[in-house]
Design a protein around this motif. Sequence first.
Motif, PDB file in Angstrom:
ATOM      1  N   THR A   2       0.832  -1.122  -0.066  1.00 54.68           N
ATOM      2  CA  THR A   2      -0.178  -0.006  -0.035  1.00 54.68           C
ATOM      3  C   THR A   2       0.826   1.331   0.101  1.00 54.68           C
ATOM      4  N   ALA A   3       0.358   2.358  -0.330  1.00 54.22           N
ATOM      5  CA  ALA A   3       0.929   3.787  -0.323  1.00 54.22           C
ATOM      6  C   ALA A   3       1.572   3.972   1.032  1.00 54.22           C
ATOM      7  N   SER A   4       0.683   3.592   1.899  1.00 59.18           N
ATOM      8  CA  SER A   4       1.018   4.045   3.255  1.00 59.18           C
ATOM      9  C   SER A   4       2.347   3.065   3.775  1.00 59.18           C
ATOM     10  N   GLU A  42      -3.079  13.053  -2.045  1.00 58.47           N
ATOM     11  CA  GLU A  42      -4.102  12.129  -2.655  1.00 58.47           C
ATOM     12  C   GLU A  42      -5.437  12.802  -2.606  1.00 58.47           C
TER      13      GLU A  42
END
Length: 642
Positions: A2-4, A42
């Motif tokens: 994931t981006a996180s 985002e």
Amino acid sequence: MTASAALEGALAADGPLATVLPGYAPRPEQLTMARAVADAIEQEKTLVVEAGTGTGKTLAYLIPALQSGRRVIISTGTRTLQDQLFHRDLPVACAALDRLVRTALLKGRGNYLCPYRMERTLEAGRLESREMADQLQRLRAWAGTTRRGDLAEAPLGAIDGRLLPRVTSTADNCLGQNCPLYADCFLMEARREAQEADVVVINHHLLMADWALREGGFGEVLPAADVTILDEAHQLPETAARFFGVTVSSRQLQDLVRDTRLEQQREAADSGALSEQAGVVERCTAELRLALGDSLRVAWVEVGPQAAQAARELAEAVDHLVEVLAPQAVRGRGLENCHRRSDELRTALRTFLSDDADSSRVGWVETRGQGFALRLTPLDVAEHFEASRQRHGRAWIMTSATLAVDGRFDHFQRRLGLDSAETLRLDSPFDYASNTLLYVPDALPEPKDPGFNEAYLNAMEPVLKASGGRAFLLFTSHRALRQAADWLRARDWSGLLVQGEAAPKQLLERFRETPGAVLLGTQSFWEGVDVRGPALSCVMIDRLPFASPGDPVLQARVAWLREQGRNPFGEYQVPEAVIGLRQGVGRLIRDVSDRGVLVLGDTRILGKSYGRLFRKSLPPMPLVRDLGPVEAFFADQSSTSS
């Protein structure tokens, strides 16, 4: 992934940053900021972040910006920070993420050599000295080898202030696509690279100039971007005020005169009237400078009748120059350009001299050396700034180490119309409580007292002896700086470096290289200066940095706020001084191992009700009033080790 998770992995202790950045250590504050930046990108939001010294804010916005894959513009407060970001920080972030990113560095046109103007200067052959002629030949040789044409990379001593306007272009005198050397233009090449880049690094002046250009219908300088990041954002309100206003300077007029004469010789040799009228403008410009007198910075309504009459005569001379240039403009690109510039200067002069009352802006004049500038400055840029911002980009990140006052962003948001922005404040991770002292000498008079300067210098000297120099002495006025320099020289103080006696960059280099050096500075050294380690162990500030009550823009803004029933002192003057003081204090501790003493000579921080706001906005530095703890602090050997 994931981006996180990718973001957290990049900033982890065993992540890719640790492999490319020696000594890297994760900081919770940095990760918190990076998450907020990633979310703002985002969600295409506006985020205002105060990140205290040592947070690592540059990587905290670079990593999520690069990971987003979007086109990004990053603007900084100064060209020095711009170069540092492009040449050091951005390559580190790209290497850590193992990404091939097209990057570009773009500065204002005055930073690039203009081949056309250099050749015209060589052709004219009119230089004041052999030294300038030698510099010009060195520049010509360098022009054949440089790829970027960035004058910051020119050989040392190859250019000075007198030659600079003759080898660079301005928005006024640039011929654009009509230039015969357009294909060799370094500025245009830099702009082409910027248009094709994924990440463009600029400065606030260029950003504002681009907005002004677009709104005037004259095209654009910068590419469209998805994300705009504004570092050193505390400088934005004043930068915006300059660009949203009107300026007529003696340099603009002198450049117009010089170029008119040059183009008349090249394109209209039979029109002696052109050269004659250019001479009239030149004479009127000189007469206005003479009528203005010694160095000043005052509201235009306060200048004497002689200066006002000289300005009117200058406006008439420019009017006549426009008329003389009009029929000649068709004879060549150079004359056409001069005609356009003269017409724009005529409009600006007439606007400045207009009697129309407008309490939302102030007309003022400042002189420096042999030059002058007439300025019409808006007192509030919030509506204009927000309207311009809404037309450019989607996600906006504004950050600095000093944006909040007493933990709140109201002042900054109000000045730029950012009422709906999200905010985040992150304290510095440095241990100020253990590694610093705030020394406010007891029994000093208030700054308005006639004996303040001498009392402050007497209190300052034993601290300098205890620290062994290694100090910045920051002043709120040039007069106080000169008095302190004379005072220290009379006492044969060694290692003394004084602003104005060398370029700021040279002074900083000497400070770092000279054991026990003492540097005296004003505004140039209050911010953007980074000296780590024991070389700088003491910062002394004489007064709380309130703007001069005689400043014409301040006077007009105070009156404007009062007209609206607002409190100018509490709403504007105090918050501005708080941010200014925080910038000066920020010079002291630049690394986790730094230790030092802040000396503040202004007892109003303790004795006035508004002093609480200053104290609450500073890092948690233990307060002392006697010299003893200061001497003990410096006697501790750990205070002299990095």
